[in-house]
Each structure stands twice: as structure tokens, then as C-alpha cells.
Design a protein around this motif. Structure first.
Motif, short mmCIF file in Angstrom:
data_model
loop_
_atom_site.label_atom_id
_atom_site.label_comp_id
_atom_site.label_asym_id
_atom_site.label_seq_id
_atom_site.Cartn_x
_atom_site.Cartn_y
_atom_site.Cartn_z
N ASN A 328 -18.57 -27.19 -24.57
CA ASN A 328 -19.47 -26.51 -25.51
C ASN A 328 -19.81 -25.09 -25.07
O ASN A 328 -20.46 -24.35 -25.83
CB ASN A 328 -20.77 -27.31 -25.66
CG ASN A 328 -20.54 -28.63 -26.37
OD1 ASN A 328 -19.71 -28.71 -27.30
ND2 ASN A 328 -21.22 -29.68 -25.94
N ALA A 330 -18.69 -22.11 -25.26
CA ALA A 330 -17.62 -21.41 -25.98
C ALA A 330 -17.36 -20.01 -25.43
O ALA A 330 -16.21 -19.60 -25.25
CB ALA A 330 -17.96 -21.34 -27.46
N ASN A 371 -15.41 -25.46 -31.11
CA ASN A 371 -15.58 -24.07 -31.54
C ASN A 371 -14.24 -23.49 -32.01
O ASN A 371 -13.23 -23.59 -31.31
CB ASN A 371 -16.15 -23.24 -30.38
CG ASN A 371 -16.57 -21.85 -30.82
OD1 ASN A 371 -15.73 -20.97 -30.98
ND2 ASN A 371 -17.85 -21.65 -31.01
#
Length: 543
Positions: A328, A330, A371
Motif C-alpha cells: 500500500n 504506493a 494502485n
């Protein structure tokens, strides 16, 4: 000697006579200059005894002009000779300081910039005076390049805050290694911390990598001192790379690039990599910073480390492509993929450097991120690997989603078309841009497994229209459109894939049968022929 030179005398004739006798004795084989200099270099207890200083300095100047420096202790060694000139230069008498600069000038003639090693105890204001005098006596020679550094250090030490006992103990090893100005590294004022790294960089450029080590001068036990200096330098670098102020961080990165170049030839490869390990990790952690100066400084430093012969791109890549625990993050992942892409473009793949297996494994693992920017950056990395290594990428994509494979297919075909528009030979193009798999090829990881056809080959399996470049297709469309427009103007209608019904003979038509009129049309006794229409390039043509 004890009466006329060491004790000093007010009569200039007596001092001159004593000086001439001492120079005569130094020229005798059974006495020699080292024996005379061993007395002339003894410390002077009274700092205000300017006559003693002038007498000693005159004698030392005469000995240097006649015999130069020697290597026997005690005698005319640079370490012994500069005891008297440095004490004289730090005094307040202008005549004494003027005479001392003559000794320094003669030393520059003999041993060059090595002279500056023995002037470190001089005050910054004195160094400016020496620089002016020596450069006026030696035309075209630049000396004491670090005068401004010493002056800045003195100014910073005047404004630095007081430190606690614990902080003083923490900074003591750095002060012993690089000088008292290192206390500014722990200051709360960011400008002092920035100046500290600027001074370190200039000192390293001049060869002063420690208080007692200069690369232009060999001393006993120098190698152990260099290793100790390198270890302290690595600790200083970590402190700077963890600084939150962008300008301090950028100054530290600039110092890192200088330090890598200086220590590279002096430290063994294993010790060098071990010392720079933590610094590379810190740099990779900052490569996703939103501040542009920080990002630029980080990329430049990592590229400089990757180009170093003892570190190399392979050493950086193993930390850059370390497994990612949290997908997560990104920004961090995108930054690492973009930096990896720069490495591939700059260095390519070779033994001991970047590995296609490690690169593809890392890039494919990032497809699990939710993402879109991460996946896009990973696709760019794979495309760059495809340009360098060709068909090898297909073995890492067999378990990926069809949408991703189709995206890669489109990008690869764009590469092929771009090369074709540049009139690339067909054979060269086929070798440069290979398909991601054909029916005849076997998967190298399994001899029994035959992969289905994933992509069409670049040359054979494309439609005629697909093999044309965008420019050729546009020109073909324009020619078709112009031909159609001319046919319409001449009254000729061409309808593709549609047969026009035969036109009825008006003479055979039943004129007595009335035909119901459409809305808005007046009914007549004549038969109204139905309107025939066809679509040509988006236009309605009625007959």
C-alpha cells in the motif's frame, strides 16, 4: 649561539655576525645543518620576545636556503622547523609575522602544498595574511585554498550553542577525527549543520580526510588512520541523511559523492561495501520524497554510487529490489520502480550488475498493488527489460491477468511500429523486438509444457492494415476519401457491400394507380418513386 641568537641582542651587527657563524658551522661536514637546527627549533618561552623570534627565523631561513629540509630528527624536518614560525605568526608583532612568512614562502618552494599541513594551528585571520604574502612573493601560485573554510569555521564556533555533557561525549569522536568544527553537526541551527558538511567536502577535496591524515603526505600507520577516518565518516553521513531539512540533506549528499571518490582507492572492497550499506538504505528510503531538491540529490548520489567501480549498480540494486512488505506504500514503490528503470537504461544487464531475473521478479511482484500508478511503473520496467533482453520476459508473465498481458502487447507493438517508421531492416527488427511467445517455443522452465500463442509475431501474423504505420494508414484513408468525394460530385454513387435494386422503367409503370402520399406531400395521380439512400463515408446520398 646562546648569547646572540637564542637570547637575542639589540645590536644588529652582532646578530648578523652570529648568524653568519652559525651558517658557517652548519656547512661543516662534522657539524652539519641538522645539529644547528636542533637548537634553533627549540620553543621560545616568552611570546613577546620578538628579537628572539627574528633571530631564530633568520637562521632557519638561511638554513633552508642553503640545505633544504632533511629527514633526520631533530633537525631540519618540516615538523621541527614550523614550531617557531607558527608561534611567531600567531603573535601580534608585525615584523615577526613578516619574517615568518618568508620562512613559509621558502617552504612552499621546497615541499609545495605540503606546507599547509603544518599551518593548521594558525588562526584563520593569520592564514589570510599568509595567503596574501606568499602569493605576492610566488607569482602565479595559489596557496591555502581552505582559508575561507577556516574563517567560516571560526565564525560558526562563535555562534554555536552550548552543549550538555552527554552531547559533548557523543560528538567527541567526530571532533578528534575531523576537527573542532564538527560540533556544529549537532547544532539546532540548520545553517551551521549545512556549513559543517560544506567544510568537510572542501577538506576532503584538498586531501585532509582527518586531523592527522592528508593524502599528500605519508605518515607512519597511515592506513589504520584512514580506516578509522572512514568509519567515522560513515557515521557522519548517516546523521546527515537523517536530517529533515532539505538543504542540509542535499549538502550531505554532495559530501557523500566526494567521500566515495576519495575513500574508494584507499579502502578494501569488502570494508567499503560494509561501511556504505546503511547509507544506501537511507538514500533509497528518501527516493520517494516530495521535495524536488531532495529527490534530485538522492538520484544523483545513487547513480554516482552505482558508477563506482568498487560498489557498482549490482550493490545498489540488491537494496533497491528488496522485498516489499506493505504494497500500500504506493509512492515508495513507484519511486523505486522509476529509479530501477533509470538503472536499466544507464547500465543494462551484465554479470555482476543488474540481473533480468531479479528485475522481473521484483517488477511482477508489484502487480499485486491496488494502485494504478504502481502497475503502470512496473509495466514501464518490463518494457525496458524487453528492449534490453527480448523474449525472456514471457516466462515471468504466464500467470498474469489477460488485461495486463494485452497492455504489454500494445506497448510492444508500438515499439515495433516506431522502429519500422524509421526504416529499420526487417531482420534487425525481428531480432530487436521479439514476440512474447510462439506455439513452436518451449518454456525453458518446463520442457513438457508448451505455451499457447500469446502475441502475434512482429512480421508474419499481423493484418495488412495493422502492419502499416499510423502515417501510412492516414494517407490511405485520405486517398480513399478524395476518390469518394470526386465520385459523389460526378453523380456516381458507390455503395460498399450493398447491391442497388434495379431502376424501374417509367414507361412500364402503372400511372393510373394512385400512390398514397407521405406526410407533407401533396397527393397526385402519378406514382412516387421511393427514395433510395446509401451511406458513403457518413453522408446521405439520395437517388
Amino acid at each position: 649561539y646562546q648569547r646572540r641568537v637564542h637570547g637575542g641582542d639589540m645590536n644588529s651587527r652582532i646578530c648578523t655576525a652570529a648568524n653568519d657563524v652559525l651558517l658557517f658551522l652548519a656547512a661543516q661536514p662534522h657539524i652539519g645543518p641538522d645539529f644547528v637546527a636542533s637548537y634553533a627549533t627549540q620553543p621560545i618561552e616568552c611570546a613577546t620576545a620578538f628579537k628572539q623570534f627574528i633571530g631564530r627565523l633568520n637562521l632557519l631561513l638561511g638554513l633552508l636556503q642553503a640545505h633544504g629540509f632533511s629527514e633526520s630528527e631533530p633537525g631540519l624536518t618540516p615538523e621541527s622547523v614550523f614550531i617557531v614560525p607558527v608561534a611567531a605568526l600567531n603573535g601580534n608583532n608585525p615584523r615577526v609575522r613578516k619574517q615568518a612568512t618568508l620562512v613559509v614562502t621558502e617552504s612552499y618552494k621546497r615541499i609545495g602544498r605540503r606546507t599547509e599541513l603544518y599551518l593548521r594551528a594558525c588562526k584563520p585571520s593569520v592564514l589570510k595574511f599568509i595567503k596574501t604574502e606568499v602569493e605576492s612573493n610566488l607569482e602565479g601560485v595559489s596557496v591555502l585554498a581552505d582559508v575561507d573554510v577556516k574563517t567560516q569555521e571560526e565564525e560558526d564556533l562563535n555562534v554555536v550553542e552550548q552543549f550538555s555533557e552527554e552531547e559533548t561525549l557523543k560528538m567527541q569522536p567526530f571532533i578528534e577525527a575531523f576537527g573542532k568544527g564538527m560540533c556544529c553537526l549537532f547544532s539546532k541551527k540548520w545553517k551551521l549543520r549545512e556549513n559543517c558538511f560544506d567544510r568537510l567536502q572542501k577538506q576532503f577535496e584538498l586531501g585532509d580526510i582527518a586531523v592527522s591524515v592528508n593524502l599528500h603526505m605519508k605518515v607512519p600507520g597511515q592506513q589504520s588512520l584512514i580506516k578509522r577516518s572512514f568509519l567515522h565518516c560513515c557515521r557522519v553521513i548517516i546523521i546527515g541523511l537523517q536530517d529533515a531539512v532539505p538543504s542540509v540533506y542535499a549538502a550531505c549528499c554532495s559530501f557523500v559523492r566526494t567521500a566515495v571518490g576519495v575513500y574508494g582507492p584507499l579502502i578494501g572492497e569488502n570494508d567499503f561495501k560494509l561501511g556504505m550499506e546503511n547509507a544506501i538504505v537511507q538514500l533509497i528510503n528518501r527516493c520517494s520524497d516530495l521535495n524536488k531538491p531532495v529527490l534530485v540529490a538522492t538520484n544523483e548520489t545513487l547513480l554516482a554510487i552505482a558508477r563506482h567501480e568498487k560498489l557498482g549498480v549490482g550493490f545498489c540494486a540488491q537494496y533497491l529490489m528488496a522485498p516489499i512488505e506493505n504494497l500500500n506504500q504506493a509512492k515508495m514503490i513507484v519511486a523505486r520502480l522509476e529509479l530501477l528503470n533509470e538503472f536499466i537504461v544507464a547500465f543494462g544487464f551484465n554479470p555482476g550488475g543488474l540481473s533480468t531475473e531479479a528485475t522481473m521478479t521484483f517488477a511482477v511482484s508489484t502487480f499485486q498493488s491496488p494502485n494504478g500508478k504502481v502497475r503502470k511503473a512496473a509495466v514501464n520496467v518490463i518494457i525496458e527489460v524487453y528492449k534490453k533482453a527480448g523474449n525472456i520476459v514471457r516466462t515471468y508473465l504466464r500467470n498474469e491477468k489477460p488485461a495486463l498481458v494485452n497492455e504489454l502487447k500494445e506497448k510492444i507493438m508500438k515499439i515495433a511500429r516506431k522502429d519500422r517508421t524509421k526504416s529499420a531492416p526487417i531482420q534487425r527488427l525481428a531480432n530487436m523486438v521479439q514476440p512474447l511467445g510462439t506455439e513452436e517455443e518451449e518454456d525453458p522452465k518446463s520442457a513438457k509444457f508448451r505455451r499457447p500463442k500469446t502475441f502475434p509475431t512482429v512480421i508474419g501474423d499481423l493484418d495488412e492494415q495493422e502492419t502499416m504505420s499510423v502515417r501510412e494508414r492516414f494517407q490511405q484513408w485520405k486517398r480513399d476519401k478524395d476518390a469518394t468525394d470526386r465520385d459523389v460530385e460526378d453523380g456516381v454513387v458507390v455503395v460498399a457491400k450493398t447491391k442497388m435494386p434495379p431502376r424501374e422503367d417509367p414507361s412500364k409503370a402503372n400511372t393510373n394507380t394512385p400512390t398514397p402520399a407521405g406526410p407533407g406531400v401533396k397527393a397526385t395521380g402519378l406514382t412516387q418513386a421511393p427514395a433510395k439512400q446509401s451511406t458513403i463515408r457518413g453522408r446521405m446520398v439520395f437517388q
